[in-house]
Design an enzyme around this catalytic site. Structure first.
Site: not given
Length: 330
Positions: A74, A250
């Protein structure tokens, strides 16, 4: 407690093509920046200090790994990798809607505090964030790569500047956003696969599982067996802030499981699932999964793309500064 001595040695990468320069100190203005070895004797232990802070915070909360990785992304996609996302205040980048769920600011400030003791006014917050992202990925089972250093911290942070790839974006829109940052389609797929760790809020994807495009039905690209699983975690009348693991099965391990989920129609985000249904990006996913020749090694390609991303629109010279604290300009 997880041991850091048993990490997959195949993911400890030392590719020569990532090393821009070595044994250079930050006082030599004639050498390019960023570069490896940038701080030299001015802060010879910068990486070990950051690594120590990262390790303690990973042990305390493994969710810091995807948090810092997302924060780095970001930051770099808005005005470049200048730590502007770390600046606090009214109307800063941190107040933009896509950034309200960012976490891990305390980790970067902790590393900055320790570095100010060891090497006052030397290491930028932007460099700390880049190092921390690499180290968290490595601790989660992902690759290690040399991080070129020498970024300066930006002085401007405005929520109005925050334009990021979104969770419902088509491949065409995602390609445009990445191309604006000089990243190609392979970088797009590889970096999106960073969703192998982390979570997303129900508000981001719930409509896709209940009322896709106002059809009253789920997105037809979703595997039928996956729909009730997510609907149970994100009911229509449930809390929109509830977090769901991006990589089912996972979620805390950096691997290719999320890409495999896309192949099986189990991508949580529409912007990720379209990487499998799109004719241009699907072959890249297949190569990363070892289903199409020539194969791509995910860890190696992720390191390459992260290195490229970490050098987007960096600040140098009079364009930036070395902040004393990461949440405020000097």
């Amino acid at each position: 407690m997880r041991s850091f001595t048993n990490l997959n040695p195949c993911y400890v990468l030392l590719p020569f093509f990532l090393v821009l320069a070595t044994n250079a100190t930050h006082t030599n203005n004639f050498l390019p920046r960023p570069r490896t070895g940038y701080y030299g004797s001015a802060c010879w232990n910068v990486e070990s200090i950051v690594r120590s802070v990262v390790e303690s915070n990973y042990l305390a909360n493994p969710a810091n790994a995807p948090g810092i990785l997302r924060m780095h992304f970001h930051d770099c996609f808005v005005q470049g990798c200048d730590a502007s996302v770390l600046l606090a205040g009214p109307n800063s980048e941190r107040t933009a809607i896509p950034n309200l769920s960012l976490r891990g600011f305390n980790v970067i400030e902790e590393a900055k505090t320790q570095l100010e003791i060891a090497c006052p006014r030397t290491v930028s917050c932007a460099d700390i964030l880049a190092l921390a992202a690499r180290d968290f990925v490595h601790l989660a089972g992902g690759p290690w790569w040399p991080v070129p250093l020498g970024r300066l911290d930006g002085r401007i942070s405005l929520a109005s500047n925050v334009i990021l790839p979104g969770p419902t974006d088509s491949v065409a829109v995602q390609k445009l956003r990445f191309a604006e940052k000089n990243l190609n389609t392979q970088d797009l797929v590889v970096l999106a696969a960073g969703h192998t760790i982390g979570t997303a809020g129900c508000i981001v994807f719930r409509d896709r599982f209940f009322n896709y495009d106002n059809t009253g039905s789920p997105d037809p690209t979703i595997a039928p067996s996956f729909v009730p699983l997510i609907q149970a975690q994100c009911p229509l009348n449930g809390d929109p802030a509830t977090r769901v693991v991006l990589d089912t099965g996972s979620g805390d391990q950096f691997d290719t499981s999320y890409l495999n989920n896309l192949k099986n129609g189990r991508g949580l985000l529409e912007s990720d699932q379209v990487l499998w249904t799109n004719l241009e990006t699907r072959p890249i996913v297949e190569r990363l999964l070892g289903l199409r020749f020539p194969f791509l090694i995910f860890g190696l390609e992720f390191a390459r793309s992260m290195t490229k991303m970490s050098q987007i629109e960096i600040k140098t010279g009079l364009d930036g500064e070395i902040r004393r604290v990461c949440s405020a300009v000097n």
